[in-house]
Design a protein around this motif. Sequence first.
Motif, short mmCIF file in Angstrom:
data_model
loop_
_atom_site.label_atom_id
_atom_site.label_comp_id
_atom_site.label_asym_id
_atom_site.label_seq_id
_atom_site.Cartn_x
_atom_site.Cartn_y
_atom_site.Cartn_z
N SER A 242 117.37 56.45 -0.94
CA SER A 242 118.29 57.57 -0.70
C SER A 242 119.55 57.05 -0.03
O SER A 242 119.57 55.97 0.56
CB SER A 242 117.62 58.63 0.18
OG SER A 242 117.40 58.13 1.48
N LEU B 273 122.32 54.42 8.99
CA LEU B 273 121.68 54.45 7.67
C LEU B 273 120.40 53.62 7.68
O LEU B 273 119.36 54.05 7.16
CB LEU B 273 122.64 53.93 6.61
CG LEU B 273 123.83 54.82 6.25
CD1 LEU B 273 124.83 54.06 5.37
CD2 LEU B 273 123.37 56.09 5.55
N HIS C 53 117.64 54.89 5.00
CA HIS C 53 118.46 54.99 3.81
C HIS C 53 118.75 53.60 3.24
O HIS C 53 118.67 52.60 3.95
CB HIS C 53 119.78 55.70 4.12
CG HIS C 53 119.62 57.15 4.42
ND1 HIS C 53 119.42 57.62 5.70
CD2 HIS C 53 119.61 58.25 3.62
CE1 HIS C 53 119.30 58.95 5.68
NE2 HIS C 53 119.41 59.35 4.42
N ASN D 56 112.31 60.17 4.24
CA ASN D 56 112.48 59.13 3.23
C ASN D 56 111.16 58.41 2.95
O ASN D 56 110.86 58.08 1.80
CB ASN D 56 113.55 58.13 3.68
CG ASN D 56 114.96 58.67 3.53
OD1 ASN D 56 115.26 59.35 2.56
ND2 ASN D 56 115.82 58.37 4.48
#
Length: 498
Positions: free
Chosen positions: A7, A36, A41, A492
């Motif tokens: 993601s 992030l 991510h 995630n």
Amino acid sequence: MGFKRGSGILLHISSLHSHYGVGDLGPEAFGFIDFLAESGHAYWQVLPLNPTDASQGYSPYSCYSAFAGNPMLISTEELYRDGLLDEEDVAPFKKDNEGRADFSFVSKYKAFALEKAFRRFRHGVADKGEFELFCQANVLWLEDYALYVVLKSKYKTSWSSWPKDIRDRHLPTFRSLLKTYSVHLEKQKFIQYVFFRQFEKLHRYAASRQIQIIGDIPFYVNHDSADCWTSPGYFKLNSKKLPRKIAGVPPDYFSETGQLWGFPTYNWAALSRNNFDWWVRRIAHNLNMFDILRLDHFRAFSAFWEVDAAEETAVKGSWMPGPDMALFQELERKLGDLPLIAEDLGSLDEDVYALIAATGFPGMRVLQFAFDENVGINVHSPHLHVSHGVVYTGTHDNNTTIGWFNASGKEEKRRLSAYVGKKVNPKNVHQVMHRLALMSVADIAVIPMQDILGLGEGHLMNRPNSTGNYWRWRMTEEQFLSVFPPMLKKLNELYGRT
């Protein structure tokens, strides 16, 4: 080319929080990469980084060079760390971030700062060897760009209004200009050197934290640009070097009269005769910067909407053939595997679908487009996504998810609630759509930062075919600190995106 499941967050660099009027390539960009990584991510998607100005509303899709970097994104804090500025050159220009980029202030402040940094550079503060290597590596665009900027500053008009021998780039005049403005040209080259040096440093740091940066390439370039002045034969211009034909899109989801962009359309026959050399250089240049590239307005590679330059709307146009697979075959032959994403939104036909299939590029799915009366067979609906694709809650051209929900009709809201099996309301819709994106089979899920933060319509980045102060949205430091990375990381992990 396939991408790893993961993601990402869509946030333009100008939208980062900072203390100097606009987000830039300084400490906050490195901090965002840390965020992030800590939140699980794998991707950071940005908008085009090319230079723009007030005449184009500072739109990153309306630039005066397809190769150069935007000087306003240069970090003066990094220049201070490099010894090219003093603390007193930086500290007085701190200002509060009220959630908007102040481009007018930034353009003046950074012009001053870069002028001083250049003077220090010329007087031996820094090693010029790296600068010379940069100039050599970018010789195919840098000299022309620098001269365009210098002449634009001198004449204050579009290049098509410059003296004829300069407009038409007569060789003796061109050589004379290079001598006359040698110091000014060196300054513009220095500014580009600083930009790309700072971006390369940021990119290396992203790689060290296992974050891939997704760049964005607009299909068209401005008529008033270094590219059009340098290669007028690649665009449909008249004898006075003004556009004969201009680009846009026909009436669609965003506008009843279509969108008339005003960009000159390409002379694809001329480009083809030279093996698409300008496009090959452009893609290669961007692949040196980014890990993945999104090709904006991909449908125009199949066919593009062309309108006579005298028209006031895009209604009276016609579809003209684009380069189709010939361009991508040349790109693959010259550059190898192409990590590209096709922006396949808007008015499409079977030829576009065939081109996407032939290239093998992943397309885009946008959840805000999914919940119409055809939700069961709508390709944007999560149950019809494919793994080789990229899913978004919304793009930079969409409303925020909360803004979209509030503007939606009762039936669209009802279909969304029925689809997810729970009551969706303005307070939870951004979280619901975030989860829908993450649970999609699409390899990459990208969430605009506004949807991570749960912001409403007042925080959108752009409204297509509208005038106004768009492209200015910025995240405040308080907003950024309100996000809890471990919570995002758990999401995630839950959907197999770490």
